[in-house]
Enzyme design. Structure first.
Site, PDB file in Angstrom:
ATOM      1  N   PRO A  33       0.791  -1.231   0.000  1.00 33.43           N
ATOM      2  CG  PRO A  33      -0.162  -1.142   2.113  1.00 33.43           C
ATOM      3  CD  PRO A  33       0.506  -2.081   1.155  1.00 33.43           C
TER       4      PRO A  33
ATOM      5  NE  ARG B  52       3.777   6.594   1.629  1.00 34.68           N
ATOM      6  CZ  ARG B  52       4.104   5.381   2.024  1.00 34.68           C
ATOM      7  NH1 ARG B  52       4.668   4.558   1.165  1.00 34.68           N
ATOM      8  NH2 ARG B  52       3.857   4.986   3.225  1.00 34.68           N
TER       9      ARG B  52
ATOM     10  CE1 TYR C 226       8.809   5.282   2.788  1.00 37.92           C
ATOM     11  CE2 TYR C 226       7.184   7.051   2.891  1.00 37.92           C
ATOM     12  CZ  TYR C 226       7.707   5.869   3.389  1.00 37.92           C
ATOM     13  OH  TYR C 226       7.136   5.276   4.489  1.00 37.92           O
TER      14      TYR C 226
ATOM     15  CG  ASN D 270       8.331  -1.829   0.461  1.00 41.72           C
ATOM     16  OD1 ASN D 270       7.733  -1.897   1.551  1.00 41.72           O
ATOM     17  ND2 ASN D 270       8.942  -0.727   0.068  1.00 41.72           N
TER      18      ASN D 270
ATOM     19  CG  HIS E  38      11.049  -1.932   4.916  1.00 45.73           C
ATOM     20  ND1 HIS E  38       9.678  -1.927   4.731  1.00 45.73           N
ATOM     21  CD2 HIS E  38      11.331  -3.040   5.634  1.00 45.73           C
ATOM     22  CE1 HIS E  38       9.167  -2.983   5.337  1.00 45.73           C
ATOM     23  NE2 HIS E  38      10.143  -3.676   5.885  1.00 45.73           N
TER      24      HIS E  38
ATOM     25  NE  ARG F 117       9.738   6.452   8.466  1.00 48.29           N
ATOM     26  CZ  ARG F 117       8.803   6.146   7.549  1.00 48.29           C
ATOM     27  NH1 ARG F 117       9.012   5.128   6.721  1.00 48.29           N
ATOM     28  NH2 ARG F 117       7.698   6.852   7.458  1.00 48.29           N
TER      29      ARG F 117
HETATM   30  C1  DQA Z   1       8.105   1.255   3.906  1.00 49.67           C
HETATM   31  C2  DQA Z   1       8.163   1.495   5.406  1.00 49.67           C
HETATM   32  C3  DQA Z   1       6.794   1.243   6.048  1.00 49.67           C
HETATM   33  O1  DQA Z   1       6.858   1.488   7.446  1.00 49.67           O
HETATM   34  C4  DQA Z   1       5.767   2.174   5.440  1.00 49.67           C
HETATM   35  O2  DQA Z   1       4.494   1.909   5.971  1.00 49.67           O
HETATM   36  C5  DQA Z   1       5.741   2.117   3.962  1.00 49.67           C
HETATM   37  C6  DQA Z   1       7.023   2.080   3.243  1.00 49.67           C
HETATM   38  C7  DQA Z   1       9.445   1.604   3.214  1.00 49.67           C
HETATM   39  O3  DQA Z   1       9.631   1.167   2.085  1.00 49.67           O
HETATM   40  O4  DQA Z   1      10.273   2.323   3.783  1.00 49.67           O
HETATM   41  O5  DQA Z   1       4.699   2.206   3.328  1.00 49.67           O
HETATM   42  O6  DQA Z   1       7.853  -0.128   3.680  1.00 49.67           O
END
Ligand code: DQA
Length: 144
Positions: A10, A18, A23, A74, A100, A107
């Protein structure tokens, strides 16, 4: 290791828009292109799949057991609470590597726990899009 599946959960479709401070600015489409280019350079086949729905991810993992040799996953926020995805990974015999983009350990507290990690072959976190490329290399070079 001839054919890899990359599964994105998601909100990853919104990469580029986003939370760019976390990211990055690169879009989801550019991530897909980079993964496909890397697969071509590695001489392997690859498919990239994304869904915002838990059941669709589970269905894809089930189907993958017959047609892929390994999975880069992921799972987004499902990582932290989806026992259903955990059980799907445990149910299939092909190796799954958790990835990730961000360093989930640096975090929020809730991101520090992964319910899928114990059933994955390994986990890679915090290297941006390179987390995916490292997982692809790991599946191909270190699968044993
Ligand atoms: C994530 C880290 C998760 O905690 C977050 O909910 C994501 C992205 C990452 O790629 O850093 O949706 O998986």
């Amino acid at each position: 290791m001839k054919k890899l599946l990359v599964v994105n959960g998601p909100n990853l479709n919104l990469l580029g828009e986003r939370e760019p401070g976390i990211y990055g600015d690169d879009t989801y489409e550019s991530l897909c292109d980079m993964i496909m280019d890397k697969a071509e350079n590695m001489g392997i086949k690859c498919e990239v799949f994304q869904s915002n729905h838990e059941g669709a991810i589970i269905d894809k993992l089930h189907a993958a057991r017959k047609s892929f040799d390994g999975v880069v996953l992921n799972a987004g926020a499902f990582t932290h609470y989806s026992y259903a995805i955990r059980d799907a990974i445990a149910a299939i015999k092909i190796p799954v590597i958790e990835v990730h983009i961000s360093n989930v350990f640096a975090r929020d507290d809730f991101r520090k726990n992964s319910v899928i990690a114990p059933v994955c072959k390994g986990s890679i976190s915090g290297f941006g899009f390179a987390s995916y490329f490292m997982a692809m290399d790991a599946l191909v070079k270190y699968n044993g």
